[in-house]
Design an enzyme around this catalytic site. Structure first.
Site, PDB file in Angstrom:
ATOM      1  N   HIS A  34       2.367 -13.281 -62.588  1.00 43.62           N
ATOM      2  CA  HIS A  34       3.656 -12.911 -62.745  1.00 43.62           C
ATOM      3  C   HIS A  34       3.871 -13.137 -64.179  1.00 43.62           C
ATOM      4  O   HIS A  34       3.640 -13.970 -64.825  1.00 43.62           O
ATOM      5  CB  HIS A  34       4.828 -13.524 -61.986  1.00 43.62           C
ATOM      6  CG  HIS A  34       4.568 -13.032 -60.501  1.00 43.62           C
ATOM      7  ND1 HIS A  34       5.492 -11.822 -60.092  1.00 43.62           N
ATOM      8  CD2 HIS A  34       3.902 -13.410 -59.565  1.00 43.62           C
ATOM      9  CE1 HIS A  34       5.118 -11.511 -58.738  1.00 43.62           C
ATOM     10  NE2 HIS A  34       3.980 -12.476 -58.426  1.00 43.62           N
ATOM     11  N   TYR A  84      15.903 -14.611 -58.450  1.00 45.20           N
ATOM     12  CA  TYR A  84      16.710 -15.944 -58.259  1.00 45.20           C
ATOM     13  C   TYR A  84      18.167 -15.320 -58.388  1.00 45.20           C
ATOM     14  O   TYR A  84      18.523 -15.006 -59.467  1.00 45.20           O
ATOM     15  CB  TYR A  84      16.583 -17.021 -59.337  1.00 45.20           C
ATOM     16  CG  TYR A  84      15.075 -17.802 -59.318  1.00 45.20           C
ATOM     17  CD1 TYR A  84      13.978 -17.169 -59.735  1.00 45.20           C
ATOM     18  CD2 TYR A  84      15.126 -19.095 -58.626  1.00 45.20           C
ATOM     19  CE1 TYR A  84      12.746 -17.937 -59.719  1.00 45.20           C
ATOM     20  CE2 TYR A  84      13.792 -19.756 -58.442  1.00 45.20           C
ATOM     21  CZ  TYR A  84      12.942 -19.182 -58.983  1.00 45.20           C
ATOM     22  OH  TYR A  84      11.647 -19.984 -58.832  1.00 45.20           O
ATOM     23  N   PRO A 118      13.596 -27.565 -54.847  1.00 43.25           N
ATOM     24  CA  PRO A 118      12.504 -26.356 -55.164  1.00 43.25           C
ATOM     25  C   PRO A 118      12.928 -25.325 -56.143  1.00 43.25           C
ATOM     26  O   PRO A 118      12.159 -24.574 -56.506  1.00 43.25           O
ATOM     27  CB  PRO A 118      12.342 -25.802 -53.695  1.00 43.25           C
ATOM     28  CG  PRO A 118      13.403 -26.004 -52.857  1.00 43.25           C
ATOM     29  CD  PRO A 118      14.059 -27.635 -53.615  1.00 43.25           C
ATOM     30  N   LYS A 121       8.657 -26.681 -58.943  1.00 44.00           N
ATOM     31  CA  LYS A 121       8.010 -27.610 -59.786  1.00 44.00           C
ATOM     32  C   LYS A 121       7.219 -28.684 -58.797  1.00 44.00           C
ATOM     33  O   LYS A 121       6.374 -29.635 -59.324  1.00 44.00           O
ATOM     34  CB  LYS A 121       8.906 -28.582 -60.765  1.00 44.00           C
ATOM     35  CG  LYS A 121       9.394 -27.706 -61.772  1.00 44.00           C
ATOM     36  CD  LYS A 121       8.345 -27.417 -62.700  1.00 44.00           C
ATOM     37  CE  LYS A 121       8.646 -26.355 -63.775  1.00 44.00           C
ATOM     38  NZ  LYS A 121       7.611 -25.369 -63.878  1.00 44.00           N
ATOM     39  N   TYR A 145       9.604 -23.288 -67.129  1.00 43.69           N
ATOM     40  CA  TYR A 145       9.177 -22.528 -66.053  1.00 43.69           C
ATOM     41  C   TYR A 145       7.791 -22.518 -65.747  1.00 43.69           C
ATOM     42  O   TYR A 145       7.045 -22.644 -64.932  1.00 43.69           O
ATOM     43  CB  TYR A 145       9.989 -21.272 -65.540  1.00 43.69           C
ATOM     44  CG  TYR A 145       9.735 -20.809 -64.231  1.00 43.69           C
ATOM     45  CD1 TYR A 145      10.964 -20.810 -63.203  1.00 43.69           C
ATOM     46  CD2 TYR A 145       8.829 -19.883 -63.789  1.00 43.69           C
ATOM     47  CE1 TYR A 145      10.615 -20.567 -61.960  1.00 43.69           C
ATOM     48  CE2 TYR A 145       8.541 -19.732 -62.531  1.00 43.69           C
ATOM     49  CZ  TYR A 145       9.452 -19.828 -61.547  1.00 43.69           C
ATOM     50  OH  TYR A 145       9.566 -19.445 -60.172  1.00 43.69           O
TER      51      TYR A 145
HETATM   52  P1  RFL Z   1       2.623 -33.779 -49.372  1.00 39.32           P
HETATM   53  O1  RFL Z   1       2.040 -32.335 -49.537  1.00 39.32           O
HETATM   54  O2  RFL Z   1       3.766 -34.035 -48.681  1.00 39.32           O
HETATM   55  O3  RFL Z   1       1.078 -34.449 -48.644  1.00 39.32           O
HETATM   56  C1  RFL Z   1       1.214 -35.757 -48.248  1.00 39.32           C
HETATM   57  C2  RFL Z   1       0.125 -35.929 -47.227  1.00 39.32           C
HETATM   58  O4  RFL Z   1       0.392 -37.510 -46.738  1.00 39.32           O
HETATM   59  C3  RFL Z   1       0.042 -37.391 -45.482  1.00 39.32           C
HETATM   60  N1  RFL Z   1       0.664 -38.718 -45.317  1.00 39.32           N
HETATM   61  C4  RFL Z   1       0.064 -39.921 -44.741  1.00 39.32           C
HETATM   62  N2  RFL Z   1      -1.394 -39.872 -44.485  1.00 39.32           N
HETATM   63  C5  RFL Z   1      -2.042 -41.019 -43.833  1.00 39.32           C
HETATM   64  N3  RFL Z   1      -1.255 -42.164 -43.603  1.00 39.32           N
HETATM   65  C6  RFL Z   1       0.334 -42.283 -43.936  1.00 39.32           C
HETATM   66  N4  RFL Z   1       0.984 -43.246 -43.432  1.00 39.32           N
HETATM   67  C7  RFL Z   1       0.868 -40.944 -44.415  1.00 39.32           C
HETATM   68  N5  RFL Z   1       2.052 -40.544 -44.626  1.00 39.32           N
HETATM   69  C8  RFL Z   1       1.818 -39.412 -45.279  1.00 39.32           C
HETATM   70  C9  RFL Z   1       1.030 -36.195 -44.966  1.00 39.32           C
HETATM   71  O5  RFL Z   1       0.922 -36.046 -43.620  1.00 39.32           O
HETATM   72  C10 RFL Z   1       0.515 -35.035 -45.858  1.00 39.32           C
HETATM   73  O6  RFL Z   1      -0.636 -34.602 -45.611  1.00 39.32           O
HETATM   74  O7  RFL Z   1       2.361 -34.455 -50.789  1.00 39.32           O
HETATM   75  P2  RFL Z   1       1.435 -34.041 -52.261  1.00 39.32           P
HETATM   76  O8  RFL Z   1       0.286 -33.807 -51.777  1.00 39.32           O
HETATM   77  O9  RFL Z   1       2.091 -34.863 -53.248  1.00 39.32           O
HETATM   78  O10 RFL Z   1       2.137 -32.618 -52.505  1.00 39.32           O
HETATM   79  C11 RFL Z   1       3.378 -32.393 -53.077  1.00 39.32           C
HETATM   80  C12 RFL Z   1       3.998 -31.045 -52.426  1.00 39.32           C
HETATM   81  O11 RFL Z   1       3.623 -30.698 -50.925  1.00 39.32           O
HETATM   82  C13 RFL Z   1       5.405 -30.611 -52.564  1.00 39.32           C
HETATM   83  O12 RFL Z   1       5.916 -30.975 -53.924  1.00 39.32           O
HETATM   84  C14 RFL Z   1       5.768 -29.287 -52.277  1.00 39.32           C
HETATM   85  O13 RFL Z   1       5.474 -28.876 -51.465  1.00 39.32           O
HETATM   86  C15 RFL Z   1       7.582 -29.399 -52.248  1.00 39.32           C
HETATM   87  N6  RFL Z   1       8.005 -28.333 -51.394  1.00 39.32           N
HETATM   88  C16 RFL Z   1       8.195 -27.264 -52.272  1.00 39.32           C
HETATM   89  N7  RFL Z   1       7.996 -27.091 -53.490  1.00 39.32           N
HETATM   90  C17 RFL Z   1       8.234 -25.943 -54.205  1.00 39.32           C
HETATM   91  O14 RFL Z   1       7.958 -25.893 -55.432  1.00 39.32           O
HETATM   92  N8  RFL Z   1       8.646 -24.776 -53.458  1.00 39.32           N
HETATM   93  C18 RFL Z   1       9.053 -24.772 -52.090  1.00 39.32           C
HETATM   94  O15 RFL Z   1       9.417 -23.951 -51.486  1.00 39.32           O
HETATM   95  C19 RFL Z   1       8.828 -25.983 -51.459  1.00 39.32           C
HETATM   96  N9  RFL Z   1       8.990 -26.362 -50.109  1.00 39.32           N
HETATM   97  C20 RFL Z   1       8.319 -28.521 -50.131  1.00 39.32           C
HETATM   98  C21 RFL Z   1       8.655 -27.360 -49.327  1.00 39.32           C
HETATM   99  C22 RFL Z   1       8.314 -29.893 -49.657  1.00 39.32           C
HETATM  100  C23 RFL Z   1       8.615 -30.034 -48.390  1.00 39.32           C
HETATM  101  N10 RFL Z   1       8.636 -31.357 -47.698  1.00 39.32           N
HETATM  102  C24 RFL Z   1       7.758 -32.336 -48.441  1.00 39.32           C
HETATM  103  C25 RFL Z   1       9.509 -31.888 -46.800  1.00 39.32           C
HETATM  104  C26 RFL Z   1       9.334 -27.620 -48.315  1.00 39.32           C
HETATM  105  C27 RFL Z   1       9.004 -28.978 -47.410  1.00 39.32           C
HETATM  106  C28 RFL Z   1       9.324 -28.950 -45.982  1.00 39.32           C
HETATM  107  C1  PHB Z   2       7.943 -19.956 -53.140  1.00 38.62           C
HETATM  108  O1  PHB Z   2       7.462 -18.844 -53.194  1.00 38.62           O
HETATM  109  O2  PHB Z   2       7.885 -20.601 -51.993  1.00 38.62           O
HETATM  110  C2  PHB Z   2       8.890 -20.288 -54.127  1.00 38.62           C
HETATM  111  C3  PHB Z   2       8.847 -19.664 -55.288  1.00 38.62           C
HETATM  112  C4  PHB Z   2       9.592 -20.399 -56.320  1.00 38.62           C
HETATM  113  C5  PHB Z   2      10.454 -21.429 -56.209  1.00 38.62           C
HETATM  114  C6  PHB Z   2      10.378 -22.207 -54.947  1.00 38.62           C
HETATM  115  C7  PHB Z   2       9.613 -21.526 -53.886  1.00 38.62           C
HETATM  116  O3  PHB Z   2      11.105 -21.842 -57.059  1.00 38.62           O
END
Ligand code: RFL
Ligand code: PHB
Length: 387
Positions: free
Chosen positions: A72, A195, A286, A290, A382
């Site tokens: 993009h 957005y 989110p 980032k 961004y």
């Molecule tokens: P993760 O992906 O949370 O992975 C951590 C892993 O550790 C495991 N774990 C354990 N394993 C062993 N023993 C334990 N005691 C443990 N405790 C936990 C967990 O099961 C998991 O598999 O962290 P990581 O790798 O640092 O990655 C970070 C990203 O996942 C996160 O920053 C993003 O996904 C944040 N986030 C979003 N970011 C965006 O930019 N756009 C989004 O739309 C977006 N949606 C989200 C999200 C984070 C969410 N969380 C954490 C609640 C939606 C959700 C639901």
């Molecule tokens: C997504 O595609 O899930 C997404 C994109 C941009 C954002 C957050 C989530 O700022």
């Protein structure tokens, strides 16, 4: 067992760190508490900065990304029924790539399987010990002890690693709103992400592929996905994203979930032989896309530092926490700014104060879309600060 690096958590941070260590010939094990199916089923984030894409490519992990990633050139900011395009290529010479976290995790894990990495699922009760000595180790409910040189906490916000750091402080804030996110089986109705600020609340249109759209709505934090039947979701999206002459095409909703919004930074990412990476050390709302990118940035830096450590040079590892947190605070500031500019602050009790707040957000959006300097500042952040 004995290994060089014991990684807790098989999210994007833990899986990617494993690949960096493997390429340098450093031994590791990854212990994950959830099942493989659960880890592969999480939807979550979608946008990769150019720096994140470069990290994956440089590690030879870019094939799936090249095949499925959608490049993009910018985003749209929408308010008052008008949509304004910010062209990142023109502004800062960079692009972003839409590539779902789910696809990234699937690919990282498939590569670990192909290369025979030691990644273990459903390992419960993992606990780090003796992290302030030269001989740290992990135990878990299976009764095994894992001796290692370094422990990496890549176990997310709810993990066990951060609480294992004595005296660790949390700097944090929550927001009085949440996101309802959906996946829909329908071609995206837009070329770049939208957005939108609307009097009813924030809305966003993202995507996962030419056949799958990802959309979000600002909701109240106490609401559950059950409060939002499919018709209500589409109606709200049509209202908040609609502009004259444009159609939002609806489709079957295949996934629906609510994400709370939080900003959080730990006071340190290290203690002795324990290092934190990704959500274990910091969380952003989110809106700036980032969270995943910060996890990749941490791991790129930590991976390099650990490889140098095992080659006898500790200088980078000593600087890891400070360097990662310095970058993270800039990311925090950007994520908070985007979030507050684009959400309706229904929690403000006084109607006149609420109207003032909303009108000043419009002023901020008018400035951001109207000034090339402001556009470039948004685009630079961004598309991603240097790693
Ligand atoms: P993760 O992906 O949370 O992975 C951590 C892993 O550790 C495991 N774990 C354990 N394993 C062993 N023993 C334990 N005691 C443990 N405790 C936990 C967990 O099961 C998991 O598999 O962290 P990581 O790798 O640092 O990655 C970070 C990203 O996942 C996160 O920053 C993003 O996904 C944040 N986030 C979003 N970011 C965006 O930019 N756009 C989004 O739309 C977006 N949606 C989200 C999200 C984070 C969410 N969380 C954490 C609640 C939606 C959700 C639901
Ligand atoms: C997504 O595609 O899930 C997404 C994109 C941009 C954002 C957050 C989530 O700022």
């Amino acid at each position: 067992m004995r290994t060089q690096v014991a990684i807790i958590g098989a999210g994007p941070a833990g899986l990617l760190l494993g690949h960096i260590l493997r390429r340098a010939g450093v031994g590791f094990v990854i212990l994950e508490q959830k099942s493989r199916e659960y880890v592969l089923g999480r939807v979550r984030a979608g946008v990769l900065e150019q720096g994140s894409v470069d990290v994956l490519r440089d590690l030879g992990l870019g094939a799936d990304l090249a095949a499925r990633g959608l490049t993009h050139h910018g985003i749209y900011l929408q308010y008052e029924g008008e949509r304004h395009h910010l062209d990142f290529v023109d502004l800062v010479g960079r692009t972003v790539t839409v590539y779902g976290q789910q696809a990234l995790v699937r690919h990282l894990l498939a590569e670990h399987d192909r290369l025979g990495s030691d990644v273990r699922f459903e390992v419960e009760g993992v606990a780090p010990h003796a992290i302030d000595t030269d001989a740290p180790y992990l135990t878990h409910s299976g009764g095994e002890r894992v001796d290692c040189d370094i422990v990496v906490g890549a176990d997310g916000y709810h993990g066990v690693s951060r609480p294992a750091i004595p005296g660790v402080q949390a700097l944090e804030r929550s927001y009085p709103y949440a996101w309802l996110g959906i996946l829909a089986d329908v071609a995206p109705s837009t070329d770049d992400l939208i957005y939108a600020l609307h009097p009813d609340g924030f809305a966003m249109h993202s995507m996962r592929s030419p056949e799958v759209s990802r959309l979000y709505l600002q909701v109240d934090p106490g609401e559950s996905a059950d409060d939002w039947p499919d018709e209500r979701i589409w109606e709200a999206l049509q209202t908040r994203l609609g502009i004259p002459g444009w159609t939002l095409t609806e489709g079957t909703i295949s996934e629906k979930s609510i994400t709370p919004m939080r900003s959080f930074v730990a006071s340190t990412l290290e203690h002795g032989r324990l290092f934190l990476a990704g959500d274990a050390g910091h969380i952003v709302p989110p809106t700036g896309a980032k969270g995943l990118n910060s996890a990749i940035a941490d791991v790129a830096l930590l991976g390099r530092s650990l490889v140098a450590h095992f080659a006898g040079d500790d200088a980078l590892l000593k600087r890891y926490s400070g360097a990662a947190l310095a970058r993270q605070w800039k990311v925090q500031q950007f994520s908070q700014w985007m979030t507050e500019m684009l959400h309706v602050h229904r929690e403000v009790p006084d109607e006149a104060a609420r109207a003032f707040r909303y009108r000043s957000q419009l002023g901020q959006l008018e400035y951001t879309t109207g000034s090339r300097h402001a556009q470039a500042a948004l685009a630079e952040q961004y598309a991603g600060l240097p790693f």
